[in-house]
Design an enzyme around this catalytic site. Structure first.
Site, PDB file in Angstrom:
ATOM      1  N   ASP A   8       0.856  -1.185   0.000  1.00 48.89           N
ATOM      2  CA  ASP A   8       0.000   0.000   0.000  1.00 48.89           C
ATOM      3  C   ASP A   8       0.896   1.241   0.000  1.00 48.89           C
ATOM      4  O   ASP A   8       2.124   1.141  -0.198  1.00 48.89           O
ATOM      5  CB  ASP A   8      -1.022  -0.043   1.146  1.00 48.89           C
ATOM      6  CG  ASP A   8      -0.427   0.210   2.526  1.00 48.89           C
ATOM      7  OD1 ASP A   8       0.805   0.420   2.617  1.00 48.89           O
ATOM      8  OD2 ASP A   8      -1.188   0.209   3.498  1.00 48.89           O
ATOM      9  N   CYS A  65       2.769  -3.417   4.020  1.00 44.99           N
ATOM     10  CA  CYS A  65       2.033  -2.196   4.338  1.00 44.99           C
ATOM     11  C   CYS A  65       2.792  -1.509   5.485  1.00 44.99           C
ATOM     12  O   CYS A  65       3.979  -1.748   5.660  1.00 44.99           O
ATOM     13  CB  CYS A  65       0.568  -2.478   4.664  1.00 44.99           C
ATOM     14  SG  CYS A  65       0.253  -3.582   6.057  1.00 44.99           S
ATOM     15  N   THR A  67       2.449  -1.788   8.790  1.00 47.34           N
ATOM     16  CA  THR A  67       2.792  -2.764   9.827  1.00 47.34           C
ATOM     17  C   THR A  67       2.906  -4.196   9.305  1.00 47.34           C
ATOM     18  O   THR A  67       3.451  -5.056   9.991  1.00 47.34           O
ATOM     19  CB  THR A  67       1.693  -2.795  10.900  1.00 47.34           C
ATOM     20  OG1 THR A  67       0.454  -3.136  10.258  1.00 47.34           O
ATOM     21  CG2 THR A  67       1.569  -1.443  11.599  1.00 47.34           C
ATOM     22  N   HIS A  98       8.208 -24.952   8.981  1.00 44.28           N
ATOM     23  CA  HIS A  98       7.177 -25.555   9.828  1.00 44.28           C
ATOM     24  C   HIS A  98       5.766 -25.389   9.275  1.00 44.28           C
ATOM     25  O   HIS A  98       4.948 -26.307   9.386  1.00 44.28           O
ATOM     26  CB  HIS A  98       7.203 -24.932  11.234  1.00 44.28           C
ATOM     27  CG  HIS A  98       8.436 -25.251  12.009  1.00 44.28           C
ATOM     28  ND1 HIS A  98       8.443 -25.352  13.379  1.00 44.28           N
ATOM     29  CD2 HIS A  98       9.718 -25.493  11.616  1.00 44.28           C
ATOM     30  CE1 HIS A  98       9.675 -25.640  13.808  1.00 44.28           C
ATOM     31  NE2 HIS A  98      10.471 -25.714  12.746  1.00 44.28           N
ATOM     32  N   HIS A 134       4.852 -31.721  10.950  1.00 42.69           N
ATOM     33  CA  HIS A 134       4.426 -30.446  10.354  1.00 42.69           C
ATOM     34  C   HIS A 134       3.345 -30.673   9.293  1.00 42.69           C
ATOM     35  O   HIS A 134       2.402 -29.886   9.181  1.00 42.69           O
ATOM     36  CB  HIS A 134       5.624 -29.710   9.760  1.00 42.69           C
ATOM     37  CG  HIS A 134       6.611 -29.269  10.788  1.00 42.69           C
ATOM     38  ND1 HIS A 134       6.238 -28.643  11.952  1.00 42.69           N
ATOM     39  CD2 HIS A 134       7.966 -29.399  10.846  1.00 42.69           C
ATOM     40  CE1 HIS A 134       7.315 -28.392  12.681  1.00 42.69           C
ATOM     41  NE2 HIS A 134       8.375 -28.848  12.041  1.00 42.69           N
TER      42      HIS A 134
HETATM   43  C1  RB5 Z   1      -1.876   2.765   6.494  1.00 45.04           C
HETATM   44  O1  RB5 Z   1      -1.845   3.975   7.196  1.00 45.04           O
HETATM   45  C2  RB5 Z   1      -1.748   1.588   7.445  1.00 45.04           C
HETATM   46  O2  RB5 Z   1      -2.889   1.461   8.225  1.00 45.04           O
HETATM   47  C3  RB5 Z   1      -1.469   0.311   6.690  1.00 45.04           C
HETATM   48  O3  RB5 Z   1      -0.329   0.479   5.905  1.00 45.04           O
HETATM   49  C4  RB5 Z   1      -1.227  -0.932   7.514  1.00 45.04           C
HETATM   50  O4  RB5 Z   1      -0.287  -0.709   8.512  1.00 45.04           O
HETATM   51  C5  RB5 Z   1      -2.443  -1.598   8.026  1.00 45.04           C
HETATM   52  O5  RB5 Z   1      -2.367  -2.659   8.665  1.00 45.04           O
END
Ligand code: RB5
Length: 150
Positions: A8, A65, A67, A98, A134
């Site tokens: 993203d 993204c 996180t 695994h 596994h």
């Molecule tokens: C975008 O601001 C952020 O929410 C997205 O990149 C991600 O971290 C969502 O899980």
């Protein structure tokens, strides 16, 4: 190996740099975006990679993204996807050995570019162990999937 990748708006530069690296390493990369800056919704991109892997058009997927969490949540909603959120190389290796994870997710706001590249390299170069325990556990994961995915 065919690799599908998407990100993203939080990770465009990292995604583009990783693609250059993967192509230099000989991977066959499909870039599902984003291609230009500007806010988007991560589910719209997670689904593209998850469907490519689940449908057999790609062997592995990479989702980035801010996180990695939103991407991993979405990817794991697709039947057949085992998406692992990894911020270290040990987990990237272990989830291949695994869990036979087929999609990797991580966060551009969480890890640096060098570590991201090492995690990707580890994820793509590590084979599933094939150990009976596994295989059995993954079969149980699939059984849960079959129970709840219509
Ligand atoms: C975008 O601001 C952020 O929410 C997205 O990149 C991600 O971290 C969502 O899980």
């Amino acid at each position: 190996m065919k690799v599908a990748i998407a990100c993203d708006h939080a990770a465009l530069n990292l995604k583009n740099n990783l693609i250059k690296h993967l192509i230099a390493e000989g991977y066959d990369v499909t870039d599902f975006g984003i291609h230009v800056e500007g806010a988007v919704d991560y589910p719209d991109y997670a689904i593209k990679v998850a469907e490519a892997v689940a449908g057999g058009e790609a062997d592995r997927g990479i989702l980035i993204c801010g996180t990695g969490i939103g991407m991993s949540i979405c990817a794991n909603k697709v039947k057949g996807i085992r998406c692992a959120l990894c911020s270290d190389t040990f987990s990237a290796k272990a989830t291949r050995e695994h869990n036979d994870a087929n999609v990797l997710a991580f966060g551009e706001r969480v890890i640096g570019a060098g570590l991201a590249q090492d995690i990707v390299d580890m994820f793509l170069s590590t084979e599933f162990s094939g150990a009976e325990r596994h295989v059995g556990r993954i079969a149980k994961v699939t059984a849960i999937e079959n129970k709840y995915f219509k």
